[in-house]
Scaffold this motif. Structure first.
Motif, PDB file in Angstrom:
ATOM      1  N   SER A 137      -1.482   7.719  41.198  1.00 36.37           N
ATOM      2  CA  SER A 137      -0.911   9.062  41.229  1.00 36.37           C
ATOM      3  C   SER A 137      -1.440   9.834  42.430  1.00 36.37           C
ATOM      4  O   SER A 137      -2.572   9.646  42.876  1.00 36.37           O
ATOM      5  CB  SER A 137      -1.262   9.800  39.943  1.00 36.37           C
ATOM      6  OG  SER A 137      -1.015  11.179  40.055  1.00 36.37           O
ATOM      7  N   LYS A 138      -0.602  10.729  42.952  1.00 39.89           N
ATOM      8  CA  LYS A 138      -1.016  11.575  44.073  1.00 39.89           C
ATOM      9  C   LYS A 138      -1.773  12.809  43.587  1.00 39.89           C
ATOM     10  O   LYS A 138      -2.037  13.719  44.364  1.00 39.89           O
ATOM     11  CB  LYS A 138       0.212  12.016  44.880  1.00 39.89           C
ATOM     12  CG  LYS A 138       1.053  10.879  45.454  1.00 39.89           C
ATOM     13  CD  LYS A 138       0.320  10.064  46.475  1.00 39.89           C
ATOM     14  CE  LYS A 138       1.222   9.089  47.218  1.00 39.89           C
ATOM     15  NZ  LYS A 138       1.797   8.053  46.366  1.00 39.89           N
ATOM     16  N   PHE A 150       3.049  17.270  46.955  1.00 37.04           N
ATOM     17  CA  PHE A 150       3.295  15.869  47.266  1.00 37.04           C
ATOM     18  C   PHE A 150       4.554  15.379  46.556  1.00 37.04           C
ATOM     19  O   PHE A 150       4.820  15.741  45.410  1.00 37.04           O
ATOM     20  CB  PHE A 150       2.096  15.014  46.867  1.00 37.04           C
ATOM     21  CG  PHE A 150       0.944  15.136  47.823  1.00 37.04           C
ATOM     22  CD1 PHE A 150       0.733  14.193  48.811  1.00 37.04           C
ATOM     23  CD2 PHE A 150       0.083  16.218  47.749  1.00 37.04           C
ATOM     24  CE1 PHE A 150      -0.309  14.322  49.707  1.00 37.04           C
ATOM     25  CE2 PHE A 150      -0.971  16.360  48.636  1.00 37.04           C
ATOM     26  CZ  PHE A 150      -1.163  15.406  49.621  1.00 37.04           C
ATOM     27  N   VAL A 151       5.316  14.570  47.271  1.00 34.37           N
ATOM     28  CA  VAL A 151       6.586  14.058  46.762  1.00 34.37           C
ATOM     29  C   VAL A 151       6.491  12.538  46.681  1.00 34.37           C
ATOM     30  O   VAL A 151       6.142  11.876  47.666  1.00 34.37           O
ATOM     31  CB  VAL A 151       7.753  14.446  47.689  1.00 34.37           C
ATOM     32  CG1 VAL A 151       9.063  13.874  47.176  1.00 34.37           C
ATOM     33  CG2 VAL A 151       7.838  15.964  47.812  1.00 34.37           C
ATOM     34  N   SER A 152       6.777  11.994  45.504  1.00 33.44           N
ATOM     35  CA  SER A 152       6.786  10.547  45.344  1.00 33.44           C
ATOM     36  C   SER A 152       8.173  10.023  45.688  1.00 33.44           C
ATOM     37  O   SER A 152       9.172  10.463  45.124  1.00 33.44           O
ATOM     38  CB  SER A 152       6.430  10.158  43.903  1.00 33.44           C
ATOM     39  OG  SER A 152       6.509   8.760  43.727  1.00 33.44           O
ATOM     40  N   THR A 153       8.229   9.087  46.626  1.00 28.20           N
ATOM     41  CA  THR A 153       9.530   8.596  47.095  1.00 28.20           C
ATOM     42  C   THR A 153       9.846   7.184  46.626  1.00 28.20           C
ATOM     43  O   THR A 153      10.823   6.593  47.053  1.00 28.20           O
ATOM     44  CB  THR A 153       9.581   8.617  48.632  1.00 28.20           C
ATOM     45  OG1 THR A 153       8.474   7.881  49.143  1.00 28.20           O
ATOM     46  CG2 THR A 153       9.537  10.040  49.159  1.00 28.20           C
ATOM     47  N   ALA A 164       3.955  -0.668  44.993  1.00 22.24           N
ATOM     48  CA  ALA A 164       3.140   0.537  45.157  1.00 22.24           C
ATOM     49  C   ALA A 164       3.822   1.525  46.093  1.00 22.24           C
ATOM     50  O   ALA A 164       4.444   1.135  47.077  1.00 22.24           O
ATOM     51  CB  ALA A 164       1.757   0.187  45.703  1.00 22.24           C
ATOM     52  N   GLY A 165       3.679   2.794  45.768  1.00 18.49           N
ATOM     53  CA  GLY A 165       4.249   3.850  46.611  1.00 18.49           C
ATOM     54  C   GLY A 165       3.195   4.416  47.545  1.00 18.49           C
ATOM     55  O   GLY A 165       2.752   5.560  47.370  1.00 18.49           O
ATOM     56  N   LEU A 166       2.783   3.632  48.520  1.00 22.44           N
ATOM     57  CA  LEU A 166       1.710   4.071  49.418  1.00 22.44           C
ATOM     58  C   LEU A 166       2.168   5.163  50.376  1.00 22.44           C
ATOM     59  O   LEU A 166       1.356   5.957  50.848  1.00 22.44           O
ATOM     60  CB  LEU A 166       1.187   2.884  50.242  1.00 22.44           C
ATOM     61  CG  LEU A 166       0.622   1.694  49.464  1.00 22.44           C
ATOM     62  CD1 LEU A 166       0.005   0.689  50.426  1.00 22.44           C
ATOM     63  CD2 LEU A 166      -0.381   2.134  48.421  1.00 22.44           C
ATOM     64  N   ASP A 167       3.451   5.194  50.682  1.00 21.20           N
ATOM     65  CA  ASP A 167       3.972   6.115  51.695  1.00 21.20           C
ATOM     66  C   ASP A 167       4.626   7.310  51.005  1.00 21.20           C
ATOM     67  O   ASP A 167       5.195   7.186  49.907  1.00 21.20           O
ATOM     68  CB  ASP A 167       4.988   5.388  52.566  1.00 21.20           C
ATOM     69  CG  ASP A 167       4.408   4.104  53.135  1.00 21.20           C
ATOM     70  OD1 ASP A 167       3.700   4.180  54.152  1.00 21.20           O
ATOM     71  OD2 ASP A 167       4.641   3.031  52.541  1.00 21.20           O
ATOM     72  N   GLY A 168       4.568   8.452  51.657  1.00 16.68           N
ATOM     73  CA  GLY A 168       5.151   9.615  51.015  1.00 16.68           C
ATOM     74  C   GLY A 168       5.217  10.825  51.917  1.00 16.68           C
ATOM     75  O   GLY A 168       4.943  10.762  53.122  1.00 16.68           O
TER      76      GLY A 168
END
Length: 209
Positions: A137-138, A150-153, A164-168
């Motif tokens: 989580s961010k 922060f926006v999860s993309t 994994a959502g490493l970029d955002g």
């Protein structure tokens, strides 16, 4: 450049745009960048490099570059961020490109350093874009920089089968992200070990009392 053009973006933020060893030549040829209709922003990088600590920013000819600089970031491994103030179709915005460290303690320190640097500048709606290297989580990143949302993309790593959502993205008041996503079609899955993300922005104005 095929993947970059597929994004149809006015501003493109890249990580690992240069080879790792000195003199860090560009991984993407400068003449190809210009040929495809982009300008590479100068952040004071060494001659021949595309970016600052591997971070680079490309803009279309319609985007005016008002100011730009590189920012050294704290941490065990050498890291840096890039900052560009841009005049765009939606108005003046500030874009920060980051590639944060592998250890959370240093990621938090690095975001804190970015936030402090921005407080010394004139206010401008700001977007942070890049590889946050945050597997979960961010929320922890949110906690250290409350001025950013922060926006999860979605999942971006590893590109062939993302888990994994490493970029955002993260943004300040004055900007909204009304649409975003991950580019998954070929050749994005083989062009990099991360899938590219994209966002469409709007400027917002404070409501009057």
């Amino acid at each position: 450049m095929v993947v970059i053009r597929a994004l149809k973006a006015d501003v493109v933020v890249l990580q690992e745009a240069d080879k790792r060893l000195p003199p860090r030549p560009a991984a993407l040829p400068h003449d190809l960048v210009a040929k495809k209709g982009f300008k590479n922003i100068d952040f004071g990088q060494p001659k021949g490099s595309l970016g600052f600590h591997g971070n680079a920013m490309l803009v279309r000819s319609s985007v005016e570059i008002l100011d730009a600089s590189g920012l050294e970031l704290p941490g065990l491994e050498p890291r840096g961020a890039i900052r560009a103030d841009l005049r765009t179709a939606i108005g003046d915005i500030r874009v920060i490109g980051v590639h944060l460290g592998l250890i959370r303690r240093y990621r938090l320190m690095q975001l804190g350093a970015v936030a402090r640097a921005l407080r010394r500048l004139p206010e401008m709606p700001t977007l942070i874009a890049g590889d946050f290297n945050e597997w979960g989580s961010k929320a922890a990143l949110d906690a250290v920089t409350p001025e950013f949302d922060f926006v999860s993309t979605g999942h971006t790593f590893p590109a062939p089968r993302p888990i994994a959502g490493l970029d955002g993205f993260a943004h300040t008041n004055g900007l909204t992200i009304h649409n975003h996503g991950v580019l998954t079609r070929i050749p994005a899955r083989v062009a990099s070990d991360h899938l590219p993300i994209w966002a469409e922005l709007n400027r917002t104005t404070p409501s009057s009392l």
